[in-house]
Design a protein around this motif. Structure first.
Motif, PDB file in Angstrom:
ATOM      1  N   ALA A 148     -14.167 -18.894  -2.683  1.00 54.26           N
ATOM      2  CA  ALA A 148     -13.107 -18.057  -3.243  1.00 54.26           C
ATOM      3  C   ALA A 148     -13.204 -16.621  -2.725  1.00 54.26           C
ATOM      4  O   ALA A 148     -12.195 -16.000  -2.388  1.00 54.26           O
ATOM      5  N   ALA A 149     -14.427 -16.087  -2.642  1.00 49.29           N
ATOM      6  CA  ALA A 149     -14.600 -14.726  -2.138  1.00 49.29           C
ATOM      7  C   ALA A 149     -14.189 -14.632  -0.670  1.00 49.29           C
ATOM      8  O   ALA A 149     -13.517 -13.679  -0.268  1.00 49.29           O
ATOM      9  N   THR A 150     -14.577 -15.623   0.117  1.00 46.14           N
ATOM     10  CA  THR A 150     -14.198 -15.636   1.530  1.00 46.14           C
ATOM     11  C   THR A 150     -12.688 -15.713   1.683  1.00 46.14           C
ATOM     12  O   THR A 150     -12.098 -15.008   2.507  1.00 46.14           O
ATOM     13  N   ALA A 151     -12.051 -16.557   0.886  1.00 45.51           N
ATOM     14  CA  ALA A 151     -10.596 -16.686   0.954  1.00 45.51           C
ATOM     15  C   ALA A 151      -9.911 -15.382   0.558  1.00 45.51           C
ATOM     16  O   ALA A 151      -8.925 -14.975   1.187  1.00 45.51           O
ATOM     17  N   ALA A 152     -10.431 -14.700  -0.456  1.00 41.36           N
ATOM     18  CA  ALA A 152      -9.823 -13.440  -0.893  1.00 41.36           C
ATOM     19  C   ALA A 152      -9.959 -12.368   0.180  1.00 41.36           C
ATOM     20  O   ALA A 152      -9.006 -11.636   0.465  1.00 41.36           O
ATOM     21  N   ALA A 210      -7.611 -13.264   3.079  1.00 42.82           N
ATOM     22  CA  ALA A 210      -6.214 -12.991   2.724  1.00 42.82           C
ATOM     23  C   ALA A 210      -5.927 -11.497   2.724  1.00 42.82           C
ATOM     24  O   ALA A 210      -4.877 -11.056   3.200  1.00 42.82           O
ATOM     25  N   ALA A 211      -6.869 -10.716   2.213  1.00 41.15           N
ATOM     26  CA  ALA A 211      -6.667  -9.267   2.190  1.00 41.15           C
ATOM     27  C   ALA A 211      -6.623  -8.700   3.609  1.00 41.15           C
ATOM     28  O   ALA A 211      -5.789  -7.845   3.921  1.00 41.15           O
ATOM     29  N   ALA A 212      -7.501  -9.189   4.476  1.00 39.21           N
ATOM     30  CA  ALA A 212      -7.524  -8.697   5.854  1.00 39.21           C
ATOM     31  C   ALA A 212      -6.246  -9.080   6.584  1.00 39.21           C
ATOM     32  O   ALA A 212      -5.656  -8.263   7.295  1.00 39.21           O
ATOM     33  N   LYS A 213      -5.801 -10.304   6.406  1.00 37.78           N
ATOM     34  CA  LYS A 213      -4.562 -10.736   7.062  1.00 37.78           C
ATOM     35  C   LYS A 213      -3.361  -9.989   6.498  1.00 37.78           C
ATOM     36  O   LYS A 213      -2.459  -9.605   7.226  1.00 37.78           O
ATOM     37  N   GLY A 214      -3.354  -9.784   5.203  1.00 39.85           N
ATOM     38  CA  GLY A 214      -2.251  -9.062   4.570  1.00 39.85           C
ATOM     39  C   GLY A 214      -2.166  -7.632   5.051  1.00 39.85           C
ATOM     40  O   GLY A 214      -1.091  -7.104   5.301  1.00 39.85           O
ATOM     41  N   GLN A 215      -3.317  -6.988   5.215  1.00 42.94           N
ATOM     42  CA  GLN A 215      -3.338  -5.616   5.704  1.00 42.94           C
ATOM     43  C   GLN A 215      -2.837  -5.559   7.139  1.00 42.94           C
ATOM     44  O   GLN A 215      -2.105  -4.657   7.515  1.00 42.94           O
ATOM     45  N   GLY A 216      -3.220  -6.543   7.972  1.00 42.82           N
ATOM     46  CA  GLY A 216      -2.767  -6.583   9.360  1.00 42.82           C
ATOM     47  C   GLY A 216      -1.265  -6.778   9.437  1.00 42.82           C
ATOM     48  O   GLY A 216      -0.584  -6.122  10.241  1.00 42.82           O
ATOM     49  N   VAL A 217      -0.708  -7.653   8.599  1.00 43.85           N
ATOM     50  CA  VAL A 217       0.737  -7.888   8.600  1.00 43.85           C
ATOM     51  C   VAL A 217       1.476  -6.643   8.156  1.00 43.85           C
ATOM     52  O   VAL A 217       2.486  -6.252   8.744  1.00 43.85           O
ATOM     53  N   LEU A 218       0.959  -5.968   7.126  1.00 44.61           N
ATOM     54  CA  LEU A 218       1.592  -4.750   6.626  1.00 44.61           C
ATOM     55  C   LEU A 218       1.585  -3.658   7.690  1.00 44.61           C
ATOM     56  O   LEU A 218       2.609  -3.001   7.916  1.00 44.61           O
TER      57      LEU A 218
END
Length: 143
Positions: free
Chosen positions: A91-95, A98-106
């Motif tokens: 769960a920690a790895t997934a979070a 997801a945060a890293a990918k979300g920041q890159g997309v933003l």
């Protein structure tokens, strides 16, 4: 309770015997008759089987059964802790992913805006606000 214990043992044995003896004539009819005999309050078949076979076996093996239950309890606690830690790590790895990918997309979206796009957004907002202000002024005059 005796009936349910004997019936559970019968059901367990039935899975093997169905494969081996299903070709035997009247096998299924004999099974039905056996279950009726177990269930009948007149014959008390389950009580007879329980008192003659099941209870003596359970009494004789009581210490071994208790030891096995204690071992299973210890192993289940260890297994639960192991899977709990593994689940938290996943769960920690997934979070984090997801945060890293979300920041890159933003950041990619923000970089894609040119200065002209940003000035158009401000102009459109000013126009909308100006129209809204005019409408509010008209309604005040009439009201």
């Amino acid at each position: 309770m005796m009936y349910w214990i004997v019936f559970a043992l019968f059901t367990t044995a039935e899975t093997v015997t169905d494969m081996l003896l299903s070709w035997f004539p009247f096998y299924f009819e004999l099974k039905i008759a056996f279950v009726i005999w177990l269930l009948s309050p007149y014959t008390k078949g389950s009580s007879v089987l329980y008192r003659k076979f099941v209870h003596p076996t359970l009494s004789h093996k009581e210490k071994e059964i208790d030891d096995y239950i204690a071992q299973a309890k210890d192993r289940s606690y260890e297994t639960m802790m192991k899977f709990g830690k593994r689940g938290l790590n996943i769960a920690a790895t997934a979070a984090v992913t997801a945060a890293a990918k979300g920041q890159g997309v933003l950041s990619d979206k923000l970089r894609s805006f040119s200065m002209q796009d940003l000035t158009l957004i401000n102009t459109e907002d000013d126009l909308a606000l100006g129209q809204w202000g005019c409408l509010r002024g008209l309604t005040r005059e009439r009201g």
